[in-house]
Write an enzyme that holds these catalytic residues in place. Sequence first.
Site, mmCIF file in Angstrom:
data_model
loop_
_atom_site.group_PDB
_atom_site.id
_atom_site.type_symbol
_atom_site.label_atom_id
_atom_site.label_comp_id
_atom_site.label_asym_id
_atom_site.label_seq_id
_atom_site.Cartn_x
_atom_site.Cartn_y
_atom_site.Cartn_z
ATOM 1 C CD GLU A 113 0.833 1.485 -6.433
ATOM 2 O OE1 GLU A 113 1.710 1.558 -7.331
ATOM 3 O OE2 GLU A 113 0.677 0.496 -5.695
ATOM 4 C CD GLU B 145 0.740 -2.817 -9.008
ATOM 5 O OE1 GLU B 145 1.763 -3.522 -9.149
ATOM 6 O OE2 GLU B 145 0.740 -1.593 -9.236
#
Length: 511
Positions: free
Chosen positions: A292, A173
């Site tokens: 995710e 991320e």
Amino acid sequence: MPRARIVIDRDFTVGEVPRRLFGSFVEHMGRCVYTGIFEPGHPEADARGFRRDVLALVKEMGPTVVRYPGGNFVSGYLWEDGVGPVAERPRRLDGAWHTVETNAFGLHEFVEWAREANVEVMEAVNLGTRGVDEARALVEYANHPGGTYWSDLRRRNGSPEPFDIRLWCLGNELDGPWQIGHKTAHEYGRLAQETAKAMRFVDPDLELVAVGSSNRQMPTFGSWEHTVLTHAYEEVDYISMHAYYQERDEDAASFLAEAVDMDAFIEGVVATIDAVKAAGKHTKQVDISFDEWNVWYQEGLQTDDQPHLVARQWREHPRLIEDTYSVTDAVVVGTFLHSLLRHGDRVRIANQAQLVNVIAPIRSEENGPAWRQTIFWPFARIAQLARGRILRLAVESSQLATTKFGDVDAVDAAATWDEESGRAALFLANRSLDEEASVTLEVRGLGVTGVRDAEVLTLPEGGDRHAANTQDAPDTVGLVPLRSVGLEDGTLRATLPPLSWAVVQLDVART
């Protein structure tokens, strides 16, 4: 009554079921590791500190690959802290979750736990505060047989044989301003490119995942993927996707349709990947690691001290985002798994986040029991039964009105066919909150001989859509037999209860 007509044909398939689609995620966050999978001194702990009750549930759930050690945590993690004699490992401040990391559990422990759980390791490297050199050192430590500094250190630390980790994430991320070491797409793309090259100089047979957008709402979504892949296309095998969903403003109809968003997200990333492939005249194909995904109630976050993401105290493994999941959540999770299956030709890896306690299908208590949340059941059954080939469905369904997505199918579906075992599996969700749904399935070319089994997860007695499994009532919601199902002349007919997720196994002729 909503109605759906589904047609499947053995000649129309998406591709083989990618077994890595049924992955999970263990991060050093909250109580996922400590008092989750690892709790020395617990009555169910083995000599290594692994909780046997949690391990049994993990094996029952059936994840095939587990991503470790993060997540946001990895962007500030020094992997060397988690190897060597436990008594000599340093205690560190973890800036990602504002906690104290003891490092009592590290790479060796995770690899040993993964072998016990029969899951593949998906290791993430820190590209937030670290870079090329640390990543290649970790590959050497984990995978080189011996005779070098890092591989010999692994041997001295008790593992003479290499860990042989094949699957690696190049950070996490890094498009997010919240991330330690946040980067622009250009900065990250170049770093990922050079890190990937260096890691493969040590071990040429790695599979590498580049960081994609943290979610579809990021202002750089699309342009981030394009820039990163323009730099690193030839060096990586996958680009990641992350998505979390929740019910907002008591709008259950829109929440139950969130798989529509997941479908669009996947298809948007596929389009970007293929645009870069065409522009760069590449011949290889980069696919997606959806590493995710889950339902996560980010409004009203649950911590020990205050309703914020992070309890602002430096403590060891505090409670963080331990959501309790309802019947409604379980049906939504079922539809997310359908979406992943429908796109299994390009989504080759997926990881539900996380495995234990932290927004998890499995919950445990320190010195206490472990139990299955409602969302455990769709994952467990699809991981068990989705084998062979993914069937391409033709679906005609009644429509339900939603505020967010307009009209959507009342019945959501996916299916697989395993020629070797002579079984087809049909996965169904009825999104209607108050009406049964009638489903007709026409099967062509498979020679259906009978219904092997049929199960449904739905509202418990009393009809509470918020019903959940808890420590005191761990079996409130689960799978029960689906009675209203029958087969006649190769056509399956079933009636789904309101707000339900179901699986029907069909015996088919082997060819």
